[in-house]
Design a protein around this motif. Structure first.
Motif, PDB file in Angstrom:
ATOM      1  N   CYS A 220       0.845  -1.182  -0.033  1.00 31.12           N
ATOM      2  CA  CYS A 220       0.037   0.112  -0.016  1.00 31.12           C
ATOM      3  C   CYS A 220       0.889   1.383   0.007  1.00 31.12           C
ATOM      4  O   CYS A 220       2.060   1.298   0.059  1.00 31.12           O
ATOM      5  N   ALA A 221       0.233   2.445  -0.152  1.00 31.81           N
ATOM      6  CA  ALA A 221       0.875   3.632  -0.224  1.00 31.81           C
ATOM      7  C   ALA A 221       1.406   3.853   1.243  1.00 31.81           C
ATOM      8  O   ALA A 221       0.846   3.363   2.241  1.00 31.81           O
ATOM      9  N   ILE A 222       2.595   4.865   1.435  1.00 32.21           N
ATOM     10  CA  ILE A 222       3.242   4.888   2.546  1.00 32.21           C
ATOM     11  C   ILE A 222       2.305   5.576   3.711  1.00 32.21           C
ATOM     12  O   ILE A 222       2.154   5.219   4.951  1.00 32.21           O
ATOM     13  N   GLU A 223       1.396   6.453   3.264  1.00 31.81           N
ATOM     14  CA  GLU A 223       0.554   7.185   4.339  1.00 31.81           C
ATOM     15  C   GLU A 223      -0.204   5.884   4.944  1.00 31.81           C
ATOM     16  O   GLU A 223      -0.504   5.800   6.044  1.00 31.81           O
ATOM     17  N   GLU A 224      -0.751   5.256   4.248  1.00 28.69           N
ATOM     18  CA  GLU A 224      -1.832   4.060   4.437  1.00 28.69           C
ATOM     19  C   GLU A 224      -0.951   3.161   5.566  1.00 28.69           C
ATOM     20  O   GLU A 224      -1.478   2.619   6.710  1.00 28.69           O
ATOM     21  N   GLY A 225       0.181   2.956   5.145  1.00 33.01           N
ATOM     22  CA  GLY A 225       1.038   2.013   6.012  1.00 33.01           C
ATOM     23  C   GLY A 225       1.284   2.450   7.011  1.00 33.01           C
ATOM     24  O   GLY A 225       1.365   1.658   8.299  1.00 33.01           O
TER      25      GLY A 225
END
Ligand code: COA
Length: 260
Positions: A220-225
């Protein structure tokens, strides 16, 4: 009655799962894939088990690939189903809530390397050979190898292994980040045991959360992670083990984790 293609033994909290077709260098046929999946599902559900070690029977091979004899006459739809069957096993292992160590005691080729890559840690004997030789059969990796190798070692290594099909040494696999450790063959058992014991003494819920955030974060994208990491980090404060771990540190003693 023929012997089971998968052996399961326990030593304390460590479960050993052994692919047991040494005469065929532990090649994965459909029955072995299914037996392995059942063994991993059982390990996931057994509260007494904290770590799994996966290896191959006999002195030569971890697993020398998907069973070529079984594949030779498959039609296209059957080939796809065989691939899905293998992929399902690797995904079961990869998403297991307990750490799985691949003890690579010899050839890990094709489905064998794919199986090892489904595990969370890989320790290899210095004599092991690893590769994706499917190209030599007019095939490509079908149990997730093209995708996991890409994520593990990058595009250059993936294309090298999959286009050329030439097996590499354990040492080179270490350089490429495909295995975590290489040890002399005679020390493989003892070194694996040490790793397994370290993990077995560790906090099970934190191990589980670690596996979870890495699995999710890889996709997933870093913000989500990062959000997911914070949520899991916060959850740890609801565990007895977190209180025990931090108190044991402050009291200068070893923690005793219970998995609660
Ligand atoms: N599927 C089915 N049978 C396999 C196998 C596989 N992937 N790998 C090995 N075997 C069998 C051999 O057919 C042989 O069986 P037999 O004694 O009934 O003839 C037995 O295991 C021993 O293998 P053998 O090839 O004689 O051993 P070796 O030491 O000469 O060579 C390897 C070892 C690993 C180099 C060789 O077996 C090999 O190349 N295997 C296939 C690797 C591969 O392409 N894997 C990807 C499959 S998609």
């Amino acid at each position: 009655m023929s012997e089971s293609p998968v052996l399961v033994t326990d030593a304390g909290a460590v479960r050993r799962i052994t692919v047991n077709r040494p005469d065929k260098l532990n090649a994965l046929d459909a029955a072995t894939l299914d037996a392995l999946r059942a063994a991993f599902e059982q390990a996931a559900q057994d509260p007494a088990i904290r770590v799994v070690v996966l290896t191959g029977a006999g002195p030569k091979a971890f697993v020398a690939g998907a069973d070529i004899a079984e594949m030779a006459d498959l039609r296209a739809t059957e080939g796809r189903d065989f691939s899905l069957r293998g992929q399902k096993l690797m995904r079961t292992i990869e998403t297991l809530p307990k750490p799985v160590i691949a003890m690579v005691n010899g050839f890990a080729l094709g489905g064998g390397l794919e199986l090892a890559m489904g595990c969370h840690l890989r320790i290899a004997a210095d004599t092991a050979k690893l590769g994706q030789p499917e190209i030599n059969l007019g095939l490509i990796p079908g149990f997730g190898g093209s995708q996991r190798l890409l994520r593990l070692a990058g595009r250059a290594a993936t294309l090298e292994l999959c286009l050329l099909g030439t097996p590499i040494t354990a040492e080179r696999a270490l350089q490429l980040g495909i295995v975590n450790r290489v040890v002399p063959a005679a020390e493989l058992e003892a070194e694996t045991q040490k790793l397994a014991e370290q993990l077995a003494a560790s906090a099970p819920l934190a191990l589980r959360a670690t596996l979870d955030v890495v699995n999710v974060g890889g996709e997933c994208a870093i913000e989500e992670g990062l959000q997911y990491e914070s949520a899991q980090f916060g959850l740890m404060f609801a565990t007895d083990d977190m209180r025990e771990g931090t108190r044991a540190f402050l009291e200068r003693r070893k923690p005793a984790f219970t998995g609660h």
